[in-house]
Write a protein that holds these residues in place. Structure first.
Motif, PDB file in Angstrom:
ATOM      1  N   GLU A   1       0.816  -1.006   0.051  1.00  0.00           N
ATOM      2  CA  GLU A   1       0.094   0.070   0.055  1.00  0.00           C
ATOM      3  C   GLU A   1       0.847   1.400   0.071  1.00  0.00           C
ATOM      4  O   GLU A   1       1.990   1.140   0.496  1.00  0.00           O
ATOM      5  N   SER A   2       0.382   2.303  -0.700  1.00  0.00           N
ATOM      6  CA  SER A   2       0.997   3.485  -0.438  1.00  0.00           C
ATOM      7  C   SER A   2      -0.124   4.717  -0.577  1.00  0.00           C
ATOM      8  O   SER A   2      -1.150   4.262  -0.893  1.00  0.00           O
ATOM      9  N   GLY A   3       0.380   5.928  -0.446  1.00  0.00           N
ATOM     10  CA  GLY A   3      -0.580   6.924  -0.447  1.00  0.00           C
ATOM     11  C   GLY A   3      -1.492   7.690   0.760  1.00  0.00           C
ATOM     12  O   GLY A   3      -2.074   8.690   0.521  1.00  0.00           O
TER      13      GLY A   3
ATOM     14  N   LEU B   1      -7.685  11.865  -0.354  1.00  0.00           N
ATOM     15  CA  LEU B   1      -6.597  11.048  -0.602  1.00  0.00           C
ATOM     16  C   LEU B   1      -6.802  10.027  -1.433  1.00  0.00           C
ATOM     17  O   LEU B   1      -7.982   9.628  -1.643  1.00  0.00           O
ATOM     18  N   ARG B   2      -5.707   9.359  -2.019  1.00  0.00           N
ATOM     19  CA  ARG B   2      -6.038   8.307  -3.095  1.00  0.00           C
ATOM     20  C   ARG B   2      -4.906   7.128  -2.660  1.00  0.00           C
ATOM     21  O   ARG B   2      -3.746   7.472  -2.660  1.00  0.00           O
ATOM     22  N   LEU B   3      -5.415   6.021  -1.916  1.00  0.00           N
ATOM     23  CA  LEU B   3      -4.659   5.094  -1.696  1.00  0.00           C
ATOM     24  C   LEU B   3      -4.418   4.062  -2.862  1.00  0.00           C
ATOM     25  O   LEU B   3      -5.307   4.131  -3.703  1.00  0.00           O
ATOM     26  N   SER B   4      -3.172   3.495  -2.907  1.00  0.00           N
ATOM     27  CA  SER B   4      -2.849   2.587  -3.895  1.00  0.00           C
ATOM     28  C   SER B   4      -2.523   1.218  -3.459  1.00  0.00           C
ATOM     29  O   SER B   4      -1.641   1.133  -2.188  1.00  0.00           O
TER      30      SER B   4
ATOM     31  N   TYR C   1      -6.959   0.718  -6.116  1.00  0.00           N
ATOM     32  CA  TYR C   1      -7.203   2.038  -5.552  1.00  0.00           C
ATOM     33  C   TYR C   1      -8.239   2.334  -4.498  1.00  0.00           C
ATOM     34  O   TYR C   1      -9.138   1.526  -4.658  1.00  0.00           O
TER      35      TYR C   1
ATOM     36  N   GLN D   1     -10.248   5.784  -3.816  1.00  0.00           N
ATOM     37  CA  GLN D   1     -10.245   7.269  -3.629  1.00  0.00           C
ATOM     38  C   GLN D   1     -11.036   7.675  -2.576  1.00  0.00           C
ATOM     39  O   GLN D   1     -12.335   7.396  -2.462  1.00  0.00           O
TER      40      GLN D   1
ATOM     41  N   THR E   1      -1.066   1.390   5.183  1.00  0.00           N
ATOM     42  CA  THR E   1      -0.765   2.998   5.129  1.00  0.00           C
ATOM     43  C   THR E   1      -1.502   3.665   6.166  1.00  0.00           C
ATOM     44  O   THR E   1      -2.826   3.611   6.221  1.00  0.00           O
TER      45      THR E   1
END
Length: 126
Positions: free
Chosen positions: A6-8, A18-21, A80, A82, A120
């Motif tokens: 995970e990131s973001g 925020l958008r997590l990936s 993702y 969002q 994250t």
């Protein structure tokens, strides 16, 4: 070997986005259901959203409906989340998870998912 990264995450003020990936490795990404979960300190891990093979069907927790959107890019093997109109109560560690179909249960149950990322952190200030 299956790996989810995970990131973001980050810190944002209430009302922000925020958008997590979640980058997936080691399996055919489009074949499995995927989910986003979150866990705040002292609370149980809760399902936030899920997406099913083919990408056309999704589920959301009532607390995030209309604010969060789950999606995936099969070409990039990436999931993702969002997040918009963030609230302080959205503050938590967010995890992505993969369900190869070995375990039963509802989409919001952590026990349904076999593989997990490291998480994250998302912090929303008022």
């Amino acid at each position: 070997q299956v790996q989810l990264v995970e990131s973001g995450g980050g810190s944002v003020q209430a009302g922000g986005s925020l958008r997590l990936s979640c980058a997936a490795y080691g399996y055919t990404f489009s074949y499995w259901s995927m989910g986003w979960f979150r866990q705040a300190p002292g609370k149980e891990r809760e399902g936030v959203a899920a997406i099913y093979p083919g990408g056309g069907s999704t589920d959301y927790a009532d607390s995030v409906k209309g604010r969060f959107t789950i999606s995936q890019d099969n070409a990039k093997n990436t999931l993702y989340l969002q997040m918009s109109s963030l609230k302080p109560e959205d503050t938590a560690m967010y995890y992505c998870a993969a369900d190869p179909g070995q375990y039963g249960g509802s989409w919001w149950s952590p026990f349904k998912y076999k593989y997990w990322g490291q998480g994250t952190q998302v912090t929303v200030s008022s």
